[in-house]
Motif scaffolding. Sequence first.
Motif, short mmCIF file in Angstrom:
data_model
loop_
_atom_site.label_atom_id
_atom_site.label_comp_id
_atom_site.label_asym_id
_atom_site.label_seq_id
_atom_site.Cartn_x
_atom_site.Cartn_y
_atom_site.Cartn_z
N ALA A 95 0.87 -1.27 0.24
CA ALA A 95 0.01 -0.04 -0.01
C ALA A 95 0.72 1.29 0.22
O ALA A 95 1.51 1.51 1.04
CB ALA A 95 -0.94 0.01 1.14
N GLY A 96 0.90 1.93 -1.08
CA GLY A 96 1.91 3.02 -1.06
C GLY A 96 3.37 2.86 -1.09
O GLY A 96 3.81 1.71 -1.82
N ARG A 97 4.05 3.18 0.00
CA ARG A 97 5.37 2.84 0.29
C ARG A 97 5.27 1.77 1.47
O ARG A 97 6.65 1.20 1.70
CB ARG A 97 5.93 4.19 0.69
CG ARG A 97 6.58 5.44 -0.26
CD ARG A 97 6.62 6.58 0.40
NE ARG A 97 7.60 6.58 1.33
CZ ARG A 97 7.73 7.32 2.32
NH1 ARG A 97 7.01 8.10 2.68
NH2 ARG A 97 8.86 6.94 3.29
N ARG A 98 4.27 1.27 1.83
CA ARG A 98 4.27 -0.02 2.81
C ARG A 98 4.21 -1.49 2.11
O ARG A 98 3.31 -1.62 1.47
CB ARG A 98 3.27 0.26 3.78
CG ARG A 98 3.48 1.43 4.73
CD ARG A 98 2.38 1.72 5.84
NE ARG A 98 1.33 1.90 4.97
CZ ARG A 98 0.09 1.50 5.24
NH1 ARG A 98 -0.26 0.69 6.32
NH2 ARG A 98 -1.02 1.98 4.82
N TRP A 99 5.01 -2.25 2.56
CA TRP A 99 5.27 -3.56 2.11
C TRP A 99 4.80 -4.48 3.31
O TRP A 99 5.89 -4.29 4.03
CB TRP A 99 6.69 -4.08 1.37
CG TRP A 99 6.55 -3.18 0.12
CD1 TRP A 99 7.04 -1.80 0.01
CD2 TRP A 99 6.45 -3.57 -1.22
NE1 TRP A 99 7.07 -1.69 -1.41
CE2 TRP A 99 6.93 -2.83 -2.08
CE3 TRP A 99 6.18 -5.09 -1.68
CZ2 TRP A 99 6.88 -2.91 -3.66
CZ3 TRP A 99 6.13 -5.23 -3.15
CH2 TRP A 99 6.51 -4.19 -4.05
N ARG A 116 7.56 -17.85 12.90
CA ARG A 116 6.84 -17.00 11.68
C ARG A 116 7.12 -15.54 12.00
O ARG A 116 7.10 -15.13 12.87
CB ARG A 116 5.60 -17.37 11.53
CG ARG A 116 4.51 -16.29 10.60
CD ARG A 116 3.38 -16.59 10.47
NE ARG A 116 2.52 -16.27 11.93
CZ ARG A 116 1.48 -16.96 12.16
NH1 ARG A 116 0.67 -17.77 11.45
NH2 ARG A 116 0.90 -16.69 13.41
N ALA A 117 7.38 -14.86 10.82
CA ALA A 117 7.54 -13.28 11.10
C ALA A 117 6.51 -12.64 10.22
O ALA A 117 6.37 -13.21 8.96
CB ALA A 117 8.95 -12.90 10.61
N ILE A 118 5.90 -11.52 10.66
CA ILE A 118 5.22 -10.87 9.82
C ILE A 118 5.49 -9.20 10.08
O ILE A 118 5.94 -8.95 11.36
CB ILE A 118 3.51 -11.02 9.89
CG1 ILE A 118 2.91 -9.99 8.99
CG2 ILE A 118 3.15 -10.79 11.34
CD1 ILE A 118 1.46 -10.66 8.56
N GLY A 119 5.81 -8.36 9.24
CA GLY A 119 6.17 -7.02 9.41
C GLY A 119 5.95 -6.37 8.04
O GLY A 119 5.37 -6.68 7.02
N VAL A 120 6.21 -4.87 8.45
CA VAL A 120 6.10 -3.97 7.27
C VAL A 120 7.30 -3.28 7.11
O VAL A 120 8.02 -3.00 8.06
CB VAL A 120 4.99 -2.71 8.09
CG1 VAL A 120 5.03 -1.43 6.80
CG2 VAL A 120 3.64 -3.38 8.25
N TRP A 121 7.71 -3.21 5.79
CA TRP A 121 9.12 -2.65 5.43
C TRP A 121 8.35 -1.15 4.65
O TRP A 121 7.36 -1.32 3.86
CB TRP A 121 9.63 -3.45 4.44
CG TRP A 121 10.95 -4.02 5.25
CD1 TRP A 121 11.94 -4.05 5.65
CD2 TRP A 121 10.23 -5.26 6.11
NE1 TRP A 121 12.40 -4.92 6.08
CE2 TRP A 121 11.35 -6.05 6.75
CE3 TRP A 121 9.02 -6.01 6.41
CZ2 TRP A 121 11.44 -6.86 7.70
CZ3 TRP A 121 9.14 -7.26 7.28
CH2 TRP A 121 10.46 -7.55 7.96
N VAL A 122 9.12 -0.05 4.81
CA VAL A 122 8.61 1.01 4.45
C VAL A 122 9.78 1.40 3.33
O VAL A 122 10.90 1.64 3.59
CB VAL A 122 8.38 2.08 5.43
CG1 VAL A 122 8.06 3.69 4.85
CG2 VAL A 122 7.57 1.67 6.58
#
Length: 142
Positions: A95-99, A116-122
């Motif tokens: 979403a936009g710059r967020r992965w 398990r890992a979940i995260g947001v990369w900007v």
Amino acid sequence: MCGGCRNRGRCRLGLGEITIIGDAAHAPVRCAPHFQAGPNVAHGGWTAAMFDDIIGRSLTQRGLRTVTGNLTVDFFNPVPVGEAMIVEVVTESRAGRRWTMQAMLRLERDPSPLARAIGVWVERREGHFERHEAAMRDYRAR
Ligand SMILES: CCCCCCCCCCCCCCCC(=O)SCCNC(=O)CCNC(=O)[C@H](O)C(C)(C)COP(=O)(O)OP(=O)(O)OC[C@H]1O[C@@H](n2cnc3c(N)ncnc32)[C@H](O)[C@@H]1OP(=O)(O)O
């Protein structure tokens, strides 16, 4: 390789080459003995750092300039030290710059997830590191 190990030519976390397949990726990993926490069990910080590096580098290899915004790790089972394992990364959404990214760690010959890992990369704005350096110069001059 990240900045901490690039000059040594060897990843001290024990992470192998990343293979990119479309918007997914996988890499071989092996926890080195110096990251042992319990007997023959990897420190949870190794698992988190390993996910952070593999996911971040997989995005770098895809030509994206990102930093980690957040990262959550679920620890399902103890992670063994010195054992061949595989990390599999998938892109959940953008979403936009967020992965939003997800990754699983498993033994090489067993599909059951260990963590398990979940995260947001900007995606970084131009001048990200220069702004950081300038802010630190201001801070040190106080
Ligand atoms: C390190 C690279 C080296 C490169 C060279 C060679 C590479 C070789 C491979 C190395 C691989 C290393 C792998 C380890 C990777 C790290 O460890 S990176 C280090 C740890 N992370 C950091 O230092 C990040 C620190 N945080 C920041 O700098 C800033 O908060 C950020 C994340 C850049 C965002 O700041 P900003 O650019 O001003 O963006 P901002 O306008 O506030 O937000 C942009 C969007 O992101 C969202 N967002 C912002 N923060 C967050 C957050 N925490 N959570 C979720 N969403 C967020 C906003 O809601 C916004 O969304 P939209 O409104 O656009 O939908």
